[in-house]
Each structure stands twice: as C-alpha cells, then as structure tokens.
Design a protein around this motif. Structure first.
Motif, mmCIF file in Angstrom:
data_model
loop_
_atom_site.group_PDB
_atom_site.id
_atom_site.type_symbol
_atom_site.label_atom_id
_atom_site.label_comp_id
_atom_site.label_asym_id
_atom_site.label_seq_id
_atom_site.Cartn_x
_atom_site.Cartn_y
_atom_site.Cartn_z
ATOM 1 N N LEU A 77 0.821 -1.206 0.000
ATOM 2 C CA LEU A 77 0.000 0.000 0.000
ATOM 3 C C LEU A 77 0.859 1.261 0.000
ATOM 4 O O LEU A 77 0.474 2.286 -0.569
ATOM 5 N N ARG A 78 2.009 1.194 0.631
ATOM 6 C CA ARG A 78 2.906 2.354 0.665
ATOM 7 C C ARG A 78 3.495 2.643 -0.712
ATOM 8 O O ARG A 78 4.020 3.743 -0.956
ATOM 9 N N GLU A 79 3.430 1.669 -1.602
ATOM 10 C CA GLU A 79 3.932 1.859 -2.954
ATOM 11 C C GLU A 79 2.930 2.580 -3.854
ATOM 12 O O GLU A 79 3.267 2.992 -4.956
ATOM 13 N N VAL A 80 1.694 2.701 -3.371
ATOM 14 C CA VAL A 80 0.672 3.400 -4.158
ATOM 15 C C VAL A 80 1.006 4.885 -4.224
ATOM 16 O O VAL A 80 1.344 5.501 -3.207
ATOM 17 N N ASP A 81 0.904 5.464 -5.406
ATOM 18 C CA ASP A 81 1.209 6.885 -5.620
ATOM 19 C C ASP A 81 0.293 7.746 -4.749
ATOM 20 O O ASP A 81 -0.934 7.663 -4.834
ATOM 21 N N ARG A 82 0.887 8.563 -3.890
ATOM 22 C CA ARG A 82 0.097 9.437 -3.019
ATOM 23 C C ARG A 82 -0.761 10.414 -3.828
ATOM 24 O O ARG A 82 -1.808 10.861 -3.369
ATOM 25 N N GLY A 83 -0.305 10.736 -5.033
ATOM 26 C CA GLY A 83 -1.078 11.647 -5.878
ATOM 27 C C GLY A 83 -2.442 11.079 -6.232
ATOM 28 O O GLY A 83 -3.432 11.818 -6.325
ATOM 29 N N VAL A 84 -2.496 9.752 -6.424
ATOM 30 C CA VAL A 84 -3.764 9.090 -6.735
ATOM 31 C C VAL A 84 -4.708 9.190 -5.546
ATOM 32 O O VAL A 84 -5.911 9.444 -5.705
ATOM 33 N N ILE A 85 -4.158 9.007 -4.350
ATOM 34 C CA ILE A 85 -4.968 9.094 -3.127
ATOM 35 C C ILE A 85 -5.478 10.515 -2.933
ATOM 36 O O ILE A 85 -6.656 10.733 -2.627
ATOM 37 N N GLU A 86 -4.584 11.483 -3.130
ATOM 38 C CA GLU A 86 -4.969 12.879 -2.961
ATOM 39 C C GLU A 86 -6.018 13.302 -3.990
ATOM 40 O O GLU A 86 -6.926 14.088 -3.691
ATOM 41 N N ALA A 87 -5.904 12.760 -5.201
ATOM 42 C CA ALA A 87 -6.886 13.072 -6.243
ATOM 43 C C ALA A 87 -8.259 12.548 -5.852
ATOM 44 O O ALA A 87 -9.278 13.223 -6.051
ATOM 45 N N ALA A 88 -8.297 11.353 -5.285
ATOM 46 C CA ALA A 88 -9.563 10.765 -4.846
ATOM 47 C C ALA A 88 -10.168 11.574 -3.705
ATOM 48 O O ALA A 88 -11.384 11.791 -3.648
ATOM 49 N N GLU A 89 -9.300 12.037 -2.789
ATOM 50 C CA GLU A 89 -9.783 12.848 -1.673
ATOM 51 C C GLU A 89 -10.346 14.184 -2.168
ATOM 52 O O GLU A 89 -11.378 14.669 -1.675
#
Length: 216
Positions: free
Chosen positions: A108-120
């Motif tokens: 999970l730490r390998e997931v791009d934080r940008g993708v998470i931030e975009a979803a948020e």
C-alpha cells in the motif's frame, strides 16, 4: 510408502490452506489498518498505530519453532488436541497473519500518493478510497507478498512435524531422520523444491497480470 507421501502432502495442504485463508482474511484488513492509521493518512492515529505495529513486531520476532510450542495450550483449548495438522494450523495462522499484514502495508505504501490525494479532492470517502483506489492499485504487490507468505508457511508447516503436526515434516523426521532412510529425506526435499517453484511461478504470473491491468 507412496501412500505415506500422499497422506503427508494432504496434511500439509490442509495446514497450508487454513493458514493461507486466515492470513488473507485477517492480514489484508490488518495491513490496510496499519497503513490508513499511519502518519499523513486520513485515519492517522499514532497511539493505535504504535500499539498494533508493536504487537505485530513482537509476534514476528519470535522464531516459528518457539511460537509453535507456545501455542500448544491454545490449540488444545480450541480443538481438544495439540497434535495433528489442524492443531498445527493454529500456530501457522498466528505466524502468517502478521507476516502478510506487513507485506500488505508495504504494498500500500507503494501506491502513488497523488492518486490518493486526487480521490480525496473529488470527495471520495475513506472507505471508497480503500476499496476503489488503494486495494486495486496495490493488488500486484499484495499478490507478490502472498506468494512469499505461502512459501514461508510451507516451510513452517514442515517444522510442525517435530511436535506431531503431521505432514511433510513428520514424514521426513520419522523416516529420513529416525530410521535413517536418506532416500525419503532426499525425495521430500526434491518435492518441496518443485512445489515452491510452482507456487512462485503462479504468484509471479498473477502479480504481473494484476500490474498490467493497473497500467491499462
């Protein structure tokens, strides 16, 4: 002798199946929990994260043979016996869950934080981010981690034979060690190598397939 080998591998398969099932069923949620409560995530909680992480690290720090002996009373309390493949599965479950949970967290730490931030930023709820972003994006790494976990559990299951757990380890000890039948020991090692190679091959293919699906 052929019947002994068949029975041993059935018992090993049973132990491995139980341990793998619980490693996934409990390890995945636990790994996700460790990740989403870490610093910078939407459910950040240092105290909870620290307690959960320390508990997992304590269990993982114990050599499997010690964990096996420590959990004999628990296996007997739950199943009424401390011998046999099902009883040995108790210690395998306790070894597999924290091991796989850490690998899930790492994936999970390998997931791009940008993708998470975009979803948020789109207003997605934490649960939707977990189901629709984190788990799909980390699927390849989670499969690779599961492959490592299953192979490790296979090795652990062989140790279970030392305390009457049955399976491959029991066969190797009874015939290869106590009766000095080296051919049994050699055959067991060769078969284990083949099984490990098959598990690794299948895991690698599934991981690559999941990775291609994410790319596309």
């Amino acid at each position: 002798m052929a019947d002994e080998f068949v029975q041993a591998f059935i018992e090993t398969g049973w132990m491995l199946g139980i341990a793998t099932f619980f490693s996934i069923a409990v390890g995945v949620p636990l790994g996700v929990f460790l990740f989403v409560t870490s610093e910078g995530m939407f459910w950040q909680n240092r105290i909870v994260q620290s307690i959960a992480g320390t508990t997992i690290n304590i269990i993982r720090s114990l050599p499997y043979i010690i964990l096996l002996v420590l959990l004999i009373p628990l296996a007997k309390a739950l199943l009424g016996t401390s011998t046999g493949p099902t009883a040995a599965s108790v210690s395998l479950v306790f070894a597999g869950i924290p091991f796989y949970a850490r690998l899930v967290e790492s994936a999970l730490r390998e997931v791009d934080r940008g993708v998470i931030e975009a979803a948020e930023s789109c207003g997605a709820s934490p649960w939707r981010i977990i189901w629709d972003v984190l788990l799909p994006e980390a699927k390849s790494g989670m499969i690779a981690g599961l492959t490592v976990t299953v192979i490790s559990l296979l090795g652990y299951s062989a140790m279970a034979g030392m305390i009457g757990g049955g399976g491959i380890g029991d066969l190797a000890i009874r015939y290869g060690y106590h009766r000095f039948q080296q051919e049994v020991m050699i055959a067991t090692v060769i078969i284990l190598i083949i099984v490990v190679q098959l598990i690794q091959s299948v895991g690698d293919r599934l991981s690559k397939k999941a990775n291609k699906m994410n790319v596309t």
